[in-house]
Scaffold this active site. Structure first.
Site, short mmCIF file in Angstrom:
data_model
loop_
_atom_site.label_atom_id
_atom_site.label_comp_id
_atom_site.label_asym_id
_atom_site.label_seq_id
_atom_site.Cartn_x
_atom_site.Cartn_y
_atom_site.Cartn_z
N ASP A 139 0.90 -1.14 0.00
CA ASP A 139 0.00 0.00 0.00
C ASP A 139 0.94 1.19 0.00
OD1 ASP A 139 -1.50 2.28 0.90
OD2 ASP A 139 -3.08 0.88 1.46
N HIS A 140 1.08 1.84 -1.14
CA HIS A 140 2.18 2.80 -1.25
C HIS A 140 2.02 4.00 -0.31
CE1 HIS A 140 -0.41 5.04 -4.06
NE2 HIS A 140 0.39 6.05 -3.90
N HIS A 178 -5.84 2.93 1.04
CA HIS A 178 -4.99 4.06 1.46
C HIS A 178 -5.62 4.87 2.60
CE1 HIS A 178 -2.94 2.89 -2.08
NE2 HIS A 178 -3.61 3.62 -2.94
#
Ligand code: BG6
Length: 510
Positions: free
Chosen positions: A199-200, A262
């Protein structure tokens, strides 16, 4: 010329720890993600000497190509998406010597035989010691087949002292059921400690700073609860549209694309209790514990808690843009939401009756992601004949851009009268530390090489995210009758304002 004085805040800025030897095998080696993010991130890590000489990349995708041709392609990607100013031809050449390529279909067993024999050669040539990361940068329908094939080719379990890890890109499932199925499938091949779900947002410097801000400072934590906090707002606004990804986005929408993953990661970092240590599972245990207490949204009352929107044509940052339904790859009658606002509540002691208002959307007025903590008013109102109404104290954590933290408070306006003005105390990452924070993918790739999964999503977290949004997904299966319902360049549909105003609050003006 005299040198500028050194910035004392920069002392000790991280160099290291350096990863050990390994090969990163990228499935989807010619795709957008590899070109835009993975390759530039790996190159930057090499430039900073955070990965060793005993390192290699093996690209795997359908197209026939030699190693040399693949290297040239990656060189182009770097020109397009890397950092021009720091590019160095000699450094690139030595990095490129460690880039290899194997062509093949992801569902074909022969591909994996080829990958296996190339890995053997690479281990010998680059001394990578059998350590591997398999990076699934493919369309999600290949996640299952690739992991199965890796198992069949005996590539999923490491040999001897070596390690094997797998990074799975988003989207992780399409709903609760498919996410569970994918997790079960991965678990049949890999141990949980080998699986890194990316999950950047967790790799963003300011997101990591949430832990430091909350738990390295003593002033806010005693107030971080229902007694002092009125509500929390999280805004994730994008100015961009779907950027040529219309056909992917049609099946996703804002709820799946941003909220479930996010935004919920941000929620959990704000809502969690202090972890007992910074060990991966200690941090992740607290995050999931907080998310577990999110009150389920009743499927027949979704309208009270969630609002969907879709942009029509408009003007964004001075540019005229088409509506979502006119984007390539999008159904002209699409009911996919490009905006979602959700109100959540927690059934726990810390957050009793403190609503969290979340919103995420594309083609909004500008790009900004921030968390705003609204504090309650003091117990007694002393300044009653003030010319402006009392405003709440607000702590704003800006995730991007202009990363930083602002605290809003009242100050006496100079002069004879007792008048109050609302002012900001501001910390800015950029000007304080004077360096560009590393890209999220740099940090995350390095962590995976180091075997640290703190900044990756654990199985339970992903499934919990889906559990929370599932009633909304169900309710939104019904086509939207009012789409498009917001103009590109605005702040979303009117119903999103009503959602928060019904509760006597207002979205922050951004
Ligand atoms: C991705 C979404 O995960 O995040 C995109 O799929 C979105 O639709 C992107 O644009 C936003 O990332 P960032 O880092 O620019 O906020």
């Amino acid at each position: 010329m005299t040198e500028a004085p050194a910035n004392p805040l920069r002392a000790g800025i991280r160099i290291g720890p350096t990863a050990g030897p390994c090969v990163v095998v990228i499935f989807g080696a010619t795709g957008d993600l590899t070109r835009r993010k993975l390759l530039p991130a790996l190159y930057r890590l090499a430039q900073q000497h955070l990965i060793p000489a005993e390192f290699a990349i093996l690209g795997v995708s359908r197209q026939q190509m030699s190693d040399q041709e693949y290297r040239a392609k990656m060189r182009e990607a770097l020109t397009e998406f890397g950092d021009e100013d720091t590019f160095d031809e000699a450094e690139w050449n030595s990095f490129a010597d460690g880039i290899f390529y194997a062509a093949g279909e992801f569902k074909d067993g022969e591909t994996y035989a080829k990958v296996k024999s190339r890995l053997k050669e690479i281990d010998e040539e680059r001394k990578t010691q059998g350590n591997r990361i398999f990076y699934l940068a493919t369309a999600p329908e290949f996640f299952g087949p690739i992991s199965n094939q890796l198992a069949q080719a005996n590539l999923a379990r490491p040999e001897g002292q070596a390690w094997t890890r797998i990074i799975v890109e988003k989207p992780f499932g399409h709903d609760l059921e498919s996410a569970r199925a994918l997790n079960t499938q991965l678990a049949s091949v890999f141990e949980e400690h080998q699986i890194y779900r990316i999950d950047h947002y967790l790799g963003k410097e300011t997101v990591q700073n949430l832990l430091v801000f909350r738990f390295a400072n003593s002033i806010f934590e005693p107030m971080w609860n229902y007694q002092y906090i009125d509500h929390v707002q999280i805004t994730n606004a994008e100015a961009i549209g779907v950027e040529g990804r219309g056909s992917y986005y049609e099946r996703a929408g804002a709820l799946r694309d941003m909220m479930q993953n996010h935004v919920f990661q941000l929620v959990s970092l704000i809502a969690m209790d202090p972890p007992v240590s910074l060990k991966s599972d200690d941090v992740r245990n607290e995050k999931i514990r907080a998310l577990k207490t999110v009150r389920p949204i009743p499927v027949d009352r979704v309208d009270e808690y969630a609002v969907r929107g879709q942009y029509g044509p408009g003007q964004v940052l001075g540019e005229t843009v088409v509506g979502y339904r006119e984007e390539p790859g999008v159904d002209p009658n699409s009911s996919t939401e490009t905006f979602a606002a959700v109100k959540i509540k927690f059934d726990n002691w810390r957050w009793a009756n403190v609503p969290f208002f979340l919103r995420s959307g594309k083609r909004l007025q500008k790009r900004v992601t921030e968390i705003a903590i609204y504090f309650k008013e003091g117990p007694h109102r002393l300044f009653t004949d003030n010319d402006a109404p009392l405003e709440p104290n607000v702590l704003v954590i800006r995730i991007q851009p202009n990363e930083g933290i602002t605290l809003r408070f009242g100050a006496k306006l100079p002069g004879q009268a007792m008048r109050i003005r609302w002012v900001n105390m501001d910390f800015r990452y950029g000007s304080s530390f004077g360096i560009k924070p590393p890209e999220a993918y740099e940090r995350l790739l390095l962590d995976c090489m180091l075997g640290d999964s703190t900044l990756y999503a654990r199985r339970d977290m992903v499934e919990r995210g889906w559990e929370i949004v599932n009633p909304i997904i169900e309710a939104w299966k019904k086509p939207a009758s009012d789409f498009p319902n917001y103009e590109a360049g605005s702040w979303g549909p009117p119903a999103a304002f009503e959602l928060i105003e019904r509760d006597g609050r207002k979205w922050r003006k951004l």
